[in-house]
Scaffold this active site. Structure first.
Site, PDB file in Angstrom:
ATOM      1  N   ASP A 111       0.802  -1.226   0.000  1.00 54.00           N
ATOM      2  CA  ASP A 111       0.000   0.000   0.000  1.00 54.00           C
ATOM      3  C   ASP A 111       0.834   1.276   0.000  1.00 54.00           C
ATOM      4  OD1 ASP A 111       1.025  -0.077   2.573  1.00 54.00           O
ATOM      5  OD2 ASP A 111      -0.899  -0.101   3.597  1.00 54.00           O
ATOM      6  N   HIS A 112       2.104   1.214   0.397  1.00 56.97           N
ATOM      7  CA  HIS A 112       2.894   2.428   0.591  1.00 56.97           C
ATOM      8  C   HIS A 112       3.672   2.892  -0.648  1.00 56.97           C
ATOM      9  CE1 HIS A 112       1.978   2.459   4.804  1.00 56.97           C
ATOM     10  NE2 HIS A 112       2.903   3.357   5.082  1.00 56.97           N
ATOM     11  N   ASP A 127       3.027  -0.675  11.085  1.00 53.74           N
ATOM     12  CA  ASP A 127       2.439   0.576  10.626  1.00 53.74           C
ATOM     13  C   ASP A 127       1.797   1.223  11.838  1.00 53.74           C
ATOM     14  OD1 ASP A 127       1.299   1.947   7.798  1.00 53.74           O
ATOM     15  OD2 ASP A 127       0.081   2.317   9.567  1.00 53.74           O
ATOM     16  N   ARG A 158      -2.722  12.549   9.834  1.00 54.31           N
ATOM     17  CA  ARG A 158      -1.467  13.181  10.227  1.00 54.31           C
ATOM     18  C   ARG A 158      -1.204  14.376   9.311  1.00 54.31           C
ATOM     19  NH1 ARG A 158       2.368   8.440  11.130  1.00 54.31           N
ATOM     20  NH2 ARG A 158       1.210   8.260  13.069  1.00 54.31           N
ATOM     21  N   SER A 214       4.937   8.153  12.792  1.00 55.21           N
ATOM     22  CA  SER A 214       4.968   6.802  12.234  1.00 55.21           C
ATOM     23  C   SER A 214       5.849   5.869  13.065  1.00 55.21           C
ATOM     24  CB  SER A 214       5.491   6.832  10.801  1.00 55.21           C
ATOM     25  OG  SER A 214       4.648   7.582   9.972  1.00 55.21           O
ATOM     26  N   ARG A 240       8.007   3.915  11.933  1.00 56.40           N
ATOM     27  CA  ARG A 240       9.096   3.469  11.068  1.00 56.40           C
ATOM     28  C   ARG A 240      10.414   3.292  11.836  1.00 56.40           C
ATOM     29  NH1 ARG A 240       8.561   9.060   7.906  1.00 56.40           N
ATOM     30  NH2 ARG A 240       6.529   8.105   7.675  1.00 56.40           N
TER      31      ARG A 240
END
Length: 777
Positions: free
Chosen positions: A126-127, A188, A470, A665, A667
């Site tokens: 999806d990213h 995520d 966000r 995020s 990440r």
């Protein structure tokens, strides 16, 4: 669960005297966790057993959060349990990864040498799909550009991992994998979307995912529980999005740190299941570990509509464990009367700056924010349900009836192939296109900066409104002058029709093509489609029965993928005379530390993506981004280049930061990059929870000032020594010696939250190194 068994369970349940017999039968009739995994089963019996052990030990009513979290303890009989203090060892039921973070997670899993995953795991593409021309064209382009990465993920998924293509992780979890009482971790930060189905779904870094996939107990600091009691019911232009926008305004971006947000009260039943998911999704913006709602009839209806009636029936049997106990204690309690809730719009530059739609136009004019709206964007993982699209289409339909189209550009991002196909079939997509909208691919797109925006130049001041979650500086389009506001999809649609922040659909009028004024009525739409969902194209890839012979190729010349080398072990000495790479001024999110957008293509190549390290952070020395002093040459240059220079010279360095460092995020690249380029410690006033854990996983020292005022004692030209590491122990602070250029010194105290296991990570060089050490024994 066969139809006969299901009918038997339901029939037996009708009689109170047969309740126990019914329960035994339902327990024995195994229910699959999802349609894709017929041999993996819902295990409410284990949940119940663990809850009963903990309930007896604590001897008090339990919150729903505690029931699900403690119900997944590795050792419920012996685990120390104290909210906000002890570390829990947990056994999550499953793992979900998105394609950007999955690359590093799978590279780490491959490094572990394990042949297959220990729990059901999925990868969601999806990213990496950039919004540019529209859904089909953008998807074809993404497949071509990212073919190497997609092939890698597909072959790596042969380790018994399921692959979903062009589908938003959060929405697919809700549609297929979340269910009441499940514990799921995902790479995520918006994995908590699944809390809309009564689940504990937590966003984590890839190293945490590797732990769970490897069958190792996963550690989580015992979360506090913030209760949000809802009364009344939503009506008019108010929506579920306004609930979390209100909570964000109350708690701020760090108010939920270390806590689970637990919604309860009579107002809950007025919110749809997908509406509850929206609220849980955006809980990440207040720093919450996750958010959750109690099991109710709205969830049961959604489960049935998405092909999981058997799970709903089983949940009915165990519903006492899927709701909070009466009188359970919360660490903090917020009360919101939904009858009084007004439509809200939060921003710009932070998701906790709340305004009513009624007042935002005047506030914008006073603050000098652009009131003209360039682009309205709806969908993405936060608000892309059938109901969301229906309410937006209801607004658009009214405008079309009066010959009105959007004055602003308008984009729509469906959350899944199922949503895309169903809104296409039911006419919502046509309405939204007719009013001027462009339907993008089922992907994150502009929400994460994957937006090839053409209507503005970088540095040009402008305003956009989105239904995303966000809105940090430069988040959507890499333009620091884009003023992004977040609100509900229906308000985005109304504002896009008017083209200005000064429009309030509750009281203001639009002008039709005939010159007559008209007022938009509050939208009304079905929660779920009257017909069954249209599944659309099959985007699911099942792993082979035996993937042991599957070889995963990573070219040594690839610019997208890179096999990982182990980080160096701690040498047993204190960290002395470290240079300060940057002293960060103000907000420093993971977007500032490791930007997304065009950098996503390097998520599988640690050295290449490290070229974005801290390029968005503001240097306190000169109030500029990506310009720091090289302490050895005295020249100013980019942050990554300076870090590489220090690494080449064999000099350790640190970062000094402010409050809530690493919010945003989940990440883990924001932790991997400083470690890769020679960083040793991050010293700040406070951390966001996920980022603090990610730093520990990579062998870094996340430390906080015992006295926040000590932040001002450190200057970018100082050298820092962290001493006391030979006696590094849980709860024991470390000392930092600040060496000023004039030869003077001062000592400050630094706190940490390491437990014994995490100290072993530091000593081994990383959590992955430690895992390999344990495998040898």
């Amino acid at each position: 669960l066969s139809p006969t068994s299901l009918l038997s369970c339901q029939a037996l349940s009708k009689g109170v005297r047969r309740y126990h017999a019914s329960r035994v039968l339902c327990q024995r009739a195994k229910v699959a966790m999802s349609q894709f995994e017929p041999s993996e089963f819902v295990n409410y019996e284990k949940l119940e057993k663990n809850i009963n052990i903990v309930r007896k030990r604590l001897d008090r009513p339990l919150t729903l959060s505690e029931k699900i979290v403690y119900g997944h303890l590795d050792d419920p009989a012996k685990q120390d349990i104290e909210r906000g203090k002890t570390y829990l060892r947990l056994r999550p039921d499953r793992v979900a990864m998105q394609d950007a973070t999955a690359q590093m997670a799978m590279l780490q899993f491959i490094s572990s040498g394990l042949p297959r995953v220990a729990v059901p795991s999925t990868i969601h593409c999806d990213h990496l799909i950039e919004a540019q021309l529209g859904g089909e064209k953008d998807l074809r382009r993404a497949k071509d550009i990212n073919q190497e990465v997609y092939n890698f993920l597909a072959t790596a998924a042969a380790k018994r991992i399921f692959l979903h293509k062009s589908l938003l992780l959060s929405q697919i979890i809700l549609e297929n994998y979340s269910y009441p009482g499940v514990m799921l971790i995902g790479t995520d930060s918006h994995t908590p979307n699944g809390g809309g189905l009564g689940a504990i779904c937590i966003g984590v870094g890839g190293a945490d995912a590797v732990d769970v996939m490897a069958g190792i107990p996963w550690e989580l600091k015992c979360p506090k529980v913030i209760g949000v009691k809802l009364t009344g019911s939503l009506s008019g232009w108010s929506s579920p999005k306004d609930v979390i926008l209100k909570v964000a305004g109350i708690l701020t971006v760090k108010g939920g740190t270390g806590a689970i947000i637990e919604y309860h009260g009579p107002g809950v039943d007025s919110i749809s299941c997908t509406g509850m998911a929206t609220i849980c999704n955006m809980g990440a913006e207040i720093g919450a570990t996750t958010s959750v709602f109690p099991y109710n009839s709205r969830m049961k209806t959604y489960l049935s509509k998405t092909g999981r009636a058997a799970i709903a029936s089983l949940a009915d049997e165990f519903q006492e464990h899927l709701k909070p106990d009466p009188g359970c204690p919360y660490d903090q309690l917020i009360e919101i009367n939904l009858n009084e809730l007004k439509p809200l719009i939060n921003g710009p530059f932070t998701p906790d700056l709340a305004h009513t739609v009624e007042e935002v136009g005047a506030v914008a004019e006073k603050k000098g924010w652009p009131v003209d709206i360039r682009v309205g964007l709806i969908g993405s993982c936060t608000n892309s349900s059938y109901e969301d699209m229906g309410r937006s289409a209801a607004v658009a339909k009214q405008a079309l009836a009066h010959g009105v189209k959007c004055k602003s550009q308008f984009t729509i991002t469906p959350g899944s192939e199922q949503i895309r196909a169903t809104i296409e079939r039911d006419g919502y997509s046509k309405i939204l296109r007719d009013v001027g909208g462009v339907v993008l691919a089922n992907a994150c797109g502009p929400c994460i900066g994957q937006w090839d925006r053409k209507d503005t130049k970088k540095g040009e001041k402008n305003t956009i409104v989105t239904s995303y979650n966000r809105n940090f500086t430069g988040r959507n389009d890499a333009n620091p002058e884009t003023h992004a506001f977040v609100t509900s999809p229906e308000i985005v649609t109304a504002l896009s029709l008017a083209g200005t922040l000064k429009f309030n659909p509750e009281v203001d009028f639009l002008t039709g093509s005939d010159g007559k004024k008209f007022k938009l009525e509050p939208p009304d739409a079905d929660e779920l489609p009257k017909l069954e969902f249209d599944p659309g194209q099959d985007t699911y890839q099942h792993p082979p029965k035996d993937g042991s012979s599957q070889h995963v190729d990573v070219s040594p010349t690839s610019q997208r993928l890179q096999l990982l080398e182990p980080f160096d072990k701690w040498n047993g000495k204190d960290l002395e005379d470290m240079l300060i790479l940057i002293k960060v001024k103000g907000k420093c999110t993971t977007d500032h530390i490791s930007a997304a957008g065009p950098w996503l293509k390097f998520r599988g190549h640690l050295d290449n993506i490290s070229n974005n390290l801290l390029i968005g952070a503001i240097n306190i020395e000169n109030d500029k981004a990506n310009t720091v002093r090289n302490a050895l040459t005295q020249e100013f240059g980019p942050v990554p280049d300076t870090a590489r220079y220090y690494k080449k010279e064999g000099i350790n360095w640190v970062v000094v930061g402010d409050e809530n460092y690493g919010e945003g995020s989940s990440r883990e690249h924001a932790a991997l990059e400083p470690r890769h380029l020679g960083g040793r410690a991050i010293i700040v006033k406070s951390f966001a929870r996920i980022h603090e854990t990610n730093l520990k996983k990579q062998g870094l020292l996340p430390l906080t000032f015992a006295d926040p005022a000590d932040y001002d004692k450190i200057h970018p030209v100082d050298k820092l020594s962290i001493v006391g590491l030979k006696d590094f122990a849980p709860g024991k602070p470390l000392k930092c010696i600040i060496k000023h250029p004039n030869g003077s010194q001062e000592t400050i105290v630094l706190n940490h939250t390491f437990n014994e296991t995490q100290i072993e990570w530091f000593q081994a060089g990383s959590a992955l190194n430690r895992m390999k050490e344990l495998q040898k024994h």
